[in-house]
Write an enzyme that holds these catalytic residues in place. Structure first.
Site, mmCIF file in Angstrom:
data_model
loop_
_atom_site.group_PDB
_atom_site.id
_atom_site.type_symbol
_atom_site.label_atom_id
_atom_site.label_comp_id
_atom_site.label_asym_id
_atom_site.label_seq_id
_atom_site.Cartn_x
_atom_site.Cartn_y
_atom_site.Cartn_z
ATOM 1 C CG HIS A 127 -2.025 -0.983 1.135
ATOM 2 N ND1 HIS A 127 -2.847 -1.274 2.204
ATOM 3 C CD2 HIS A 127 -2.460 -1.763 0.122
ATOM 4 C CE1 HIS A 127 -3.735 -2.190 1.848
ATOM 5 N NE2 HIS A 127 -3.503 -2.502 0.597
ATOM 6 C CG ASP A 189 12.006 18.844 6.690
ATOM 7 O OD1 ASP A 189 11.661 20.030 6.831
ATOM 8 O OD2 ASP A 189 11.714 17.942 7.498
ATOM 9 C CE LYS A 201 11.459 10.645 5.470
ATOM 10 N NZ LYS A 201 12.700 11.125 5.945
ATOM 11 N NE ARG A 297 -13.845 -3.640 3.376
ATOM 12 C CZ ARG A 297 -12.664 -4.276 3.321
ATOM 13 N NH1 ARG A 297 -11.901 -4.345 4.399
ATOM 14 N NH2 ARG A 297 -12.251 -4.820 2.193
ATOM 15 C CE1 TYR A 361 -13.722 -11.470 -0.406
ATOM 16 C CE2 TYR A 361 -13.569 -11.201 -2.788
ATOM 17 C CZ TYR A 361 -12.976 -11.196 -1.536
ATOM 18 O OH TYR A 361 -11.641 -10.916 -1.409
#
Length: 999
Positions: A127, A189, A201, A297, A361
């Site tokens: 992810h 940064d 970052k 969901r 499902y």
């Protein structure tokens, strides 16, 4: 270069519809040999703590992280791609730029490495994709990456001040020469949370750390570019069954991003919805608008859906999506959205027959798009949860709404796909078959997909992601090899949109028409012309529900005219017309016109014909009903009436699971009444009812009502009756249903009790939610939350020296904590605890004196007070005395006395009247409390209270003396120690007016 020129026949149109397309593979280039890939085990919560420490790279969720997500974009003649560097010990964020004109490839390696599942670098997480965009206005590059709903506190605080990762370049970096396209063109940064000199970052996109809360708990970055070049970013906030889509905007002129704005609220239950829900789908910017399509969901684990349900769609008429949101019908919706039903399109779960809990499902194979002319296309899939059941069902669904139509066409004549795309007025399915790319194409507003490209040689790919721009597919692919580092490729496929511009223009008079069953006439004059000078229309073919009606090869292209009245499904309207033996039945019918020009190019148009039924209208009181096993009563009053004036209902018959119960021939059509209590499966409820010998047992039953009118036409309605047996879910309890604390509380640890009443089962997990947000899943007893290794779970500050103060403690108010216990049979129970956080009380303060009454010319007045702080950790700062809102004096340490010692005169100036006295105590938390009294000052000598001293007062004075009443010693005007008649002269001297004795 590979080119495949095809002429294919659609199976749904038989031989009548063809599509010419020349789709070419323009370029293929290898980007790297080292794309990170997870080649180990797919872990779950039972074994994620013991990943492989060797060469294999175990993972959570999925094996793909490179060539995955929003990883490829174009800018002018460049293609930009993000990836993670393999193998397992590398994991750096990478950015590659490919010059399509000269083939030059430039790559930048960033210091940041994939942090892994919940901060464990030994477990990859699919992810944590890298979102990528380039501003067409100023050439800045933007990347958001490597996060999954992190915040300062979750996962043991591993992501403190590092839960959001954003990198960006200086303006113009996107088109710098190869030698200058380097890491130093990205901005470091330098904030107070910087992790060092090589930290590129940024914790926020606004540049303001005060906004960091707006960037917490986000996942799945995806960038868009609007028609005016503005960049938008959308992400998911929160979790799977309680989430929201949020988006923000980049201002290229100021080179700054806004904070995130919500499309929908999360924690919907707290805002009046019946349940919390999350989104599985996408926000997209297509056809000039920001749009959303998703499946829902919910946190209802007892319905028939295992995970998702429904198809939902909305769009915004605001240029950047900041308001003016509507459903597919153009009706305004609540924004941010709370009740998802406002934008629901249809329910895929209705397309299979299962009704048991968690039996349906709907996961995966969901996507949507919108063409340039406004055709909406949505694909989805529904199947049985249990693949091994004997009555297994699986249905792919293509729902589409042609531009101008009012409703969606729902088709199950669809082979299925994972994603759907658009370019121009076409929709495309692009994917891999046998590891090699293919492209299928349909004209927008139709379901006529045909394959227009497929590769037969070259590398075999594992997966990929793509971006379509200006009629070209930029397909970013990972080759299927082995190990934790696999090659990445870019393929550029030309969709040949130029040939589409030459296709005929064909249309019906209206996108939709509604008629009544038995309609006599429907004549359709179909318009068809070629946009290319010198070409002509050779033919127009009409199809109804994919069946060829007729091909017309001359103008006008008129169907359903006087010589062919039946071809559009009409009965006929002239005396010479025989009644149509096969008129169109009630329901929705799709009319399709296919125009072919003199060069063989073709186009399709569709029209929806809605045929209203003449059959009776019959319905149950509700579509579904749940009762407990052994139910005593079920009376069903079935509604039945004719849709045609003059017709009547002859009978209504009730069936249960196909077995006839009874036919009723008179109103009301009532089944299960007191005289027939057993016919609906009930036990009976009156003393006169003997128990039903054959009651309905636990299970699902289909009740069918058949209404017949006096013309013999029938209509059927159904109701699902679910008879629930006694479930035995786990028993989960809190020690106390309500807990009250004061803000800033240091410690709150609670052990939740969970057990199963069924022998042989055990508790698999207890999950804690805070205000609908997941806190933690505990998989081993005891079920203790808020302990010393997780001190913040109940919002406490922390109490040990090693505990950093909680940066996000729970604020004042009532907070709902939900404990969900799940047993080994998959049954769940939940229970709530209310945590009431009270504002810290202010100090306690009390004026020692009660209300005071004085006379003017009083000589002494002192006020004293006592106060204490609410807690030992809080100190008392001051007590301030106010009279009539005027500060007299503030005292910073006891004793708290006003009007004594050096300040003996500070209270002696009060005039006649009533005065409010307040003592206000302030503590070290700046909390305040107060105590108050009244001081009443009466005029000396005004015995009758009329605000003046006159003759009436002297008479009253004399009268009181005669009556022996005790007088205030201040009336001893002559100072002899007693108040008597000799003091009358002193009173007269105080008269308000002169010559008091003569008044």
């Amino acid at each position: 270069m590979k080119c495949l020129k095809t002429l294919l026949v659609s199976t749904t149109l038989l031989t009548a519809f063809s599509l010419n397309a020349e789709v070419t593979l323009e370029q293929q280039v290898k980007i790297t040999e080292e794309g990170l890939h997870f080649d180990g085990r797919n872990l779950d919560f039972s074994n994620v703590g013991t990943p492989d420490t060797g060469e294999k790279y175990d993972y959570f969720f999925g094996p793909n992280i490179s060539a995955h997500g929003d990883a490829v974009k174009t800018y002018r003649h460049y293609v930009f791609m993000t990836w993670y560097k393999g193998g397992k010990n590398e994991r750096n964020v990478m950015l590659s730029r490919y010059n399509t004109l000269n083939g030059e490839l430039s790559t930048i390696e960033f210091p940041h490495k994939h942090t892994g599942f919940r901060g464990d670098p030994l477990v990859g997480e699919s992810h944590n994709t890298i979102g990528l965009s380039v501003s067409p206005i100023n050439g800045t590059i933007h990347m958001v990456f490597d996060m999954h709903a992190y915040d300062n506190n979750n996962h043991g605080g591993k992501f403190k001040d590092d839960f959001f990762r954003y990198s960006f370049s200086v303006a113009g970096a996107a088109e710098l020469p190869h030698s200058e396209f380097t890491l130093d063109k990205f901005v470091k940064d330098t904030s107070e949370v910087s992790q060092g000199d090589d930290d590129y970052k940024h914790l926020t996109m606004t540049g303001d750390l005060d906004d960091k809360g707006n960037f917490a708990r986000l996942t799945y970055p995806k960038f868009f570019t609007t028609v005016d070049g503005t960049l938008l970013l959308y992400m998911r906030l929160g979790g799977n069954n309680n989430g929201a889509y949020v988006f923000n905007r980049y201002d290229a002129e100021t080179e700054s991003w806004s904070t995130f704005t919500k499309f929908n609220e999360n924690n919907q239950k707290l805002k009046g919805n019946q349940y919390n829900w999350g989104l599985y789908g996408n926000m997209k910017y297509v056809n000039g608008k920001l749009r959303v399509g998703f499946q829902q969901r919910s946190n209802d684990n007892s319905d028939k859906y295992k995970y998702q349900n429904g198809v939902y769609y909305a769009y915004s008429d605001h240029p950047d999506g900041f308001g003016d949101w509507k459903n597919h019908k153009g009706e305004p919706m609540t924004w941010p959205l709370i009740n998802s039903d406002e934008i629901k399109v249809f329910e895929p779960g209705d397309y299979i027959s299962h009704t048991e809990a968690n039996s349906v499902y709907i996961v995966g194979s969901f996507d949507w798009t919108v063409t340039e002319k406004g055709d909406i296309h949505i694909i989805s899939k529904v199947r049985s949860t249990d693949r091994g059941r004997a009555d297994y069902e699986e249905v792919y669904i293509h729902s589409y709404k042609p531009a101008g139509a009012e409703e969606f066409i729902i088709s199950t004549d669809f082979p299925g796909a994972s994603e759907i795309y658009t370019s121009g007025d076409n929709v495309y399915i692009v994917g891999l078959e046998g590891g090699r790319p293919y492209v299928e194409k349909a004209q927008g507003g139709t379901n006529n997909f045909i394959r227009v490209y497929e590769a037969s040689d070259g590398p075999v790919f594992d997966h990929g992601t793509l971006y379509i721009k200006d009629g070209k597919v930029y397909y970013y692919l990972m080759e299927r090899t082995s190990g934790t580092a696999m090659p990445l490729y870019l393929q550029i496929i030309d969709l040949d949109l130029e040939s589409d511009a030459n296709a005929p223009i064909v249309s019906f008079p209206s996108p939709s028409v509604t008629v009544n069953q038995g309609y006599e006439k429907l004549s359709l004059n179909i318009s068809a012309e070629s946009p290319v000078e010198g070409r002509s229309i050779q033919s127009v073919s009409l199809y109804i529900d994919d069946e060829l009606v007729r091909t017309d090869d001359s103008l006008p292209f008129l169907f359903g005219h006087g010589s062919k009245p039946h071809e559009t499904g009409a009965l006929g309207w002239l005396d010479r017309h025989e009644p149509n033996p096969s008129p169109l039945s009630a329901g929705r019918h799709v009319f399709k016109a296919v125009a072919v020009d003199s060069e063989g190019d073709s186009s399709t148009a569709t029209m929806i014909l809605n045929v209203n039924s003449n059959a009776p209208i019959v319905s149950f009181p509700q579509e579904s009903l749940e009762v407990d096993e052994g139910f005593e009563r079920l009376s069903l009053n079935i509604s039945a009436e004719s849709a045609v004036e003059g017709r009547t209902i002859e009978s209504v018959s009730l069936y249960i699971d196909g077995g006839l119960v009874r036919t009723d021939t008179s109103l009301p059509y009532l089944f299960g009444h007191a005289s027939k209590p057993h016919e609906t499966g009930a036990m009976g409820w009156l003393d006169t009812h003997s128990p039903n010998p054959s009651p309905l047992a636990a299970g699902s039953y289909e009740f069918t009502a058949v209404a017949t009118d006096n013309e013999g036409e029938e209509t059927t309605a159904s109701m699902l009756l679910v008879v629930k047996g006694e479930p035995e879910p786990p028993i989960v309890t809190w020690p106390n249903s309500t807990v009250t604390v004061y803000e800033g509380y240091e410690k709150l640890a609670i052990t939740i009790d969970a057990e199963t009443p069924v022998e042989g089962r055990d508790i698999q997990s207890v999950t804690l939610f805070r205000n609908g947000e997941l806190v933690r899943v505990d998989t081993r007893p005891v079920w203790n939350f808020g302990h010393s290794f997780a001190p913040y779970e109940f919002g406490a500050m922390g109490w040990l020296d090693r505990h950093e103060p909680n940066p996000s403690p729970l604020g004042v108010g009532t907070h709902t904590f939900t404990a969900v216990a799940r047993d080994s049979a998959g049954l769940e129970s939940e229970t709530d605890m209310a945590l009431i956080v009270l504002s810290l009380p202010g100090p306690s303060v009390m004026i020692n004196e009660g209300d005071i009454s004085l006379l003017t010319e009083y000589q002494n007045l002192a006020i004293t007070a006592e106060a204490s702080a609410a807690d030992d950790d809080i100190s008392l700062v001051s007590l301030a005395l106010y009279i009539d809102e005027q500060l007299i004096r503030e005292i910073y340490e006891p004793p708290f006395i006003w009007g004594s010692d050096a300040y003996s005169t500070e209270l002696l100036s009060l005039t006649e009247g009533t005065h409010l006295v307040r003592v206000v105590a302030t503590d070290s938390n700046n909390k305040q409390s107060e105590s108050s009294i009244f001081i009443n000052i009466d005029l000396l000598g005004d015995l009758n209270k009329d605000s003046i001293v006159d003759k009436a007062d002297t008479r009253l004075f004399t009268s009181k003396l005669r009556a022996g009443e005790i007088m205030d010693i201040r009336y001893d005007f002559n100072g002899d120690g007693v108040v008597n008649n000799r003091d009358t002269r002193g009173l007269v001297r105080r008269c308000t007016y002169s010559r008091c004795s003569s008044n």
